[in-house]
Write a protein that holds these residues in place. Structure first.
Motif, PDB file in Angstrom:
ATOM      1  N   LEU A  90      28.991  28.904  25.510  1.00 51.33           N
ATOM      2  CA  LEU A  90      29.331  30.028  24.627  1.00 51.33           C
ATOM      3  C   LEU A  90      30.566  29.695  23.795  1.00 51.33           C
ATOM      4  O   LEU A  90      30.594  29.906  22.571  1.00 51.33           O
ATOM      5  N   ILE A  91      31.599  29.171  24.435  1.00 47.63           N
ATOM      6  CA  ILE A  91      32.825  28.812  23.722  1.00 47.63           C
ATOM      7  C   ILE A  91      32.543  27.713  22.709  1.00 47.63           C
ATOM      8  O   ILE A  91      33.017  27.770  21.565  1.00 47.63           O
ATOM      9  N   ASP A  92      31.740  26.734  23.091  1.00 51.32           N
ATOM     10  CA  ASP A  92      31.382  25.651  22.169  1.00 51.32           C
ATOM     11  C   ASP A  92      30.723  26.188  20.899  1.00 51.32           C
ATOM     12  O   ASP A  92      31.022  25.747  19.786  1.00 51.32           O
ATOM     13  N   GLN A  93      29.812  27.137  21.064  1.00 54.42           N
ATOM     14  CA  GLN A  93      28.975  27.563  19.949  1.00 54.42           C
ATOM     15  C   GLN A  93      29.539  28.717  19.136  1.00 54.42           C
ATOM     16  O   GLN A  93      29.010  29.021  18.059  1.00 54.42           O
ATOM     17  N   THR A  94      30.604  29.360  19.599  1.00 49.16           N
ATOM     18  CA  THR A  94      31.099  30.542  18.888  1.00 49.16           C
ATOM     19  C   THR A  94      32.553  30.468  18.443  1.00 49.16           C
ATOM     20  O   THR A  94      32.954  31.245  17.576  1.00 49.16           O
ATOM     21  N   CYS A  95      33.335  29.577  19.013  1.00 52.49           N
ATOM     22  CA  CYS A  95      34.781  29.610  18.760  1.00 52.49           C
ATOM     23  C   CYS A  95      35.245  28.608  17.711  1.00 52.49           C
ATOM     24  O   CYS A  95      36.446  28.450  17.487  1.00 52.49           O
ATOM     25  N   GLN A  96      34.302  27.910  17.091  1.00 56.57           N
ATOM     26  CA  GLN A  96      34.607  27.042  15.947  1.00 56.57           C
ATOM     27  C   GLN A  96      35.693  26.010  16.251  1.00 56.57           C
ATOM     28  O   GLN A  96      36.550  25.710  15.421  1.00 56.57           O
ATOM     29  N   GLY A  97      35.658  25.489  17.474  1.00 54.91           N
ATOM     30  CA  GLY A  97      36.592  24.441  17.856  1.00 54.91           C
ATOM     31  C   GLY A  97      37.992  24.906  18.191  1.00 54.91           C
ATOM     32  O   GLY A  97      38.874  24.081  18.441  1.00 54.91           O
ATOM     33  N   ARG A  98      38.230  26.215  18.201  1.00 57.10           N
ATOM     34  CA  ARG A  98      39.562  26.749  18.513  1.00 57.10           C
ATOM     35  C   ARG A  98      39.566  27.318  19.932  1.00 57.10           C
ATOM     36  O   ARG A  98      38.677  28.096  20.301  1.00 57.10           O
ATOM     37  N   PRO A  99      40.559  26.997  20.744  1.00 55.51           N
ATOM     38  CA  PRO A  99      40.625  27.580  22.098  1.00 55.51           C
ATOM     39  C   PRO A  99      40.768  29.099  22.000  1.00 55.51           C
ATOM     40  O   PRO A  99      41.656  29.604  21.307  1.00 55.51           O
ATOM     41  N   PRO A 100      39.928  29.850  22.690  1.00 57.00           N
ATOM     42  CA  PRO A 100      39.994  31.306  22.593  1.00 57.00           C
ATOM     43  C   PRO A 100      40.943  31.937  23.610  1.00 57.00           C
ATOM     44  O   PRO A 100      41.292  31.330  24.625  1.00 57.00           O
ATOM     45  N   VAL A 101      41.318  33.160  23.332  1.00 55.03           N
ATOM     46  CA  VAL A 101      41.849  34.041  24.360  1.00 55.03           C
ATOM     47  C   VAL A 101      40.638  34.548  25.137  1.00 55.03           C
ATOM     48  O   VAL A 101      39.696  35.080  24.544  1.00 55.03           O
ATOM     49  N   LEU A 102      40.626  34.357  26.439  1.00 52.27           N
ATOM     50  CA  LEU A 102      39.500  34.766  27.280  1.00 52.27           C
ATOM     51  C   LEU A 102      39.906  36.000  28.063  1.00 52.27           C
ATOM     52  O   LEU A 102      40.847  35.964  28.866  1.00 52.27           O
ATOM     53  N   VAL A 103      39.210  37.115  27.811  1.00 52.13           N
ATOM     54  CA  VAL A 103      39.507  38.398  28.448  1.00 52.13           C
ATOM     55  C   VAL A 103      38.343  38.756  29.358  1.00 52.13           C
ATOM     56  O   VAL A 103      37.200  38.851  28.901  1.00 52.13           O
ATOM     57  N   GLY A 104      38.617  38.951  30.640  1.00 51.05           N
ATOM     58  CA  GLY A 104      37.558  39.276  31.585  1.00 51.05           C
ATOM     59  C   GLY A 104      37.871  40.530  32.363  1.00 51.05           C
ATOM     60  O   GLY A 104      38.990  40.711  32.847  1.00 51.05           O
ATOM     61  N   HIS A 105      36.860  41.406  32.484  1.00 53.41           N
ATOM     62  CA  HIS A 105      37.006  42.682  33.188  1.00 53.41           C
ATOM     63  C   HIS A 105      36.102  42.690  34.422  1.00 53.41           C
ATOM     64  O   HIS A 105      34.909  42.376  34.324  1.00 53.41           O
ATOM     65  N   LEU A 106      36.678  43.005  35.597  1.00 54.45           N
ATOM     66  CA  LEU A 106      35.918  43.068  36.847  1.00 54.45           C
ATOM     67  C   LEU A 106      35.137  41.769  37.081  1.00 54.45           C
ATOM     68  O   LEU A 106      35.761  40.713  37.233  1.00 54.45           O
ATOM     69  N   LEU A 107      33.793  41.794  37.083  1.00 58.30           N
ATOM     70  CA  LEU A 107      33.024  40.555  37.237  1.00 58.30           C
ATOM     71  C   LEU A 107      33.375  39.560  36.150  1.00 58.30           C
ATOM     72  O   LEU A 107      33.506  38.357  36.412  1.00 58.30           O
ATOM     73  N   GLY A 108      33.538  40.030  34.906  1.00 60.14           N
ATOM     74  CA  GLY A 108      33.929  39.136  33.817  1.00 60.14           C
ATOM     75  C   GLY A 108      35.256  38.460  34.089  1.00 60.14           C
ATOM     76  O   GLY A 108      35.472  37.303  33.702  1.00 60.14           O
ATOM     77  N   GLY A 109      36.164  39.166  34.771  1.00 65.53           N
ATOM     78  CA  GLY A 109      37.441  38.557  35.139  1.00 65.53           C
ATOM     79  C   GLY A 109      37.280  37.469  36.176  1.00 65.53           C
ATOM     80  O   GLY A 109      37.932  36.420  36.106  1.00 65.53           O
ATOM     81  N   ALA A 110      36.401  37.701  37.159  1.00 67.19           N
ATOM     82  CA  ALA A 110      36.146  36.670  38.165  1.00 67.19           C
ATOM     83  C   ALA A 110      35.553  35.428  37.521  1.00 67.19           C
ATOM     84  O   ALA A 110      35.924  34.292  37.861  1.00 67.19           O
TER      85      ALA A 110
END
Length: 287
Positions: A90-110
């Motif tokens: 997902l990061i490879d295909q959507t973030c255009q080569g820029r390191p993202p801020v990754l925000v995760g909630h509950l399961l997404g946080g795990a």
């Protein structure tokens, strides 16, 4: 219901094949990338109250997690390896080569925390929101009973009983969300009744959400990390976030008058905490 929700959001939806997951992804905005990972049993549209603000300054990427929302998993194969590979692609295909801020909630946080253990170099910042995995999953009994009731028998009544435990004041949240509140409730019920979503939850919760991430792994996270947590949370108690903050040196931003979903219940305070964390990180980098 889904179309109603997406029509109100300043994002476009596209479908990506990531690992074994046909993934529904919402994208929009310009600027540094922010990837938003929702909680168990949820879907990307639940970020609806913070996305309009975030897209003014960031490129926002909000996927439905594997087996959730409109993201389907081939052969129902979901384990930690699949999910972490999914996030990497997902990061490879959507973030255009820029390191993202990754925000995760509950399961997404795990998921986000487990990813950061091995791939911190691919991230600009890690934000864990009421996240699972920082300790064993031991929700308050007042939450556990409605949760099990909704999982066993998803009806409007059991849904509302559970959701009333997710927020300090569910009525206020509904009023503030406006015309999108009922479609959110209806889509949540529709997904809870969907066999493929039920199967995904049976696989992903015991493997990724419920087990505590080993402390040795969490200590290996070297990307700047902040915690955002509702003071009155019932799924992951505030004391769990306080212990992680003290042990790993991660700043903790406590959201008042809030339970398990700060981005929905207190979007203004959630965004303020998020921006405070990102400003602090930028200052540290430039020092």
């Amino acid at each position: 219901m889904r179309d109603q929700l997406l029509a109100a959001m300043p994002l476009k939806e596209r479908r990506l094949q990531l690992e074994t997951v046909s993934t529904a992804v919402l994208e929009g905005g310009d600027g540094p990338p922010v990837v938003l990972l929702h909680g168990q049993g949820e879907f990307a549209a639940l970020w609806i109250r913070v996305i309009p603000d975030l897209v003014r300054t960031h490129r926002v990427i909000a996927p439905d997690l594997p087996g959730h929302g409109a993201s389907s998993v081939r052969d129902n194969r979901i384990d930690i390896e699949v999910v972490l590979n999914w996030l990497d692609e997902l990061i490879d295909q959507t973030c255009q080569g820029r390191p993202p801020v990754l925000v995760g909630h509950l399961l997404g946080g795990a998921i986000a925390a487990r990813y950061a253990v091995h791939h911190g170099d691919r991230l600009a910042h890690l934000i864990l929101v009421n996240t699972l995995g920082l300790g064993m999953f031991r929700p308050a009994p007042s939450f556990a009973a409605p949760m099990m009731g909704f999982v066993a028998h998803p009806t409007p009544k059991s849904r509302d009983r559970l959701f009333s435990r997710c927020f300090v004041d569910m009525g206020r949240v509904g009023e503030q969300t406006g015309r999108q509140w009922q479609p959110l409730l209806d889509y949540a019920l529709d997904r809870a009744r969907t066999p493929s979503v039920q199967a995904a939850l049976r696989r992903i919760i015991p493997r990724i959400a419920m087990p505590a991430i080993p402390s040795g792994d969490l200590e290996r996270i070297d990307v700047p990390t902040d915690l955002i947590h509702g003071r009155h949370a019932l799924q992951v108690r505030l004391r769990t976030a306080e212990a992680a903050s003290a042990r790993y040196g991660w700043p903790l931003h406590v959201i008042e008058d809030c339970r398990d979903d700060p981005a929905v219940e207190q979007p203004g305070d959630f965004l303020a905490a998020l921006r405070t964390a990102l400003r602090a990180s930028k200052k540290a980098e430039s020092a």
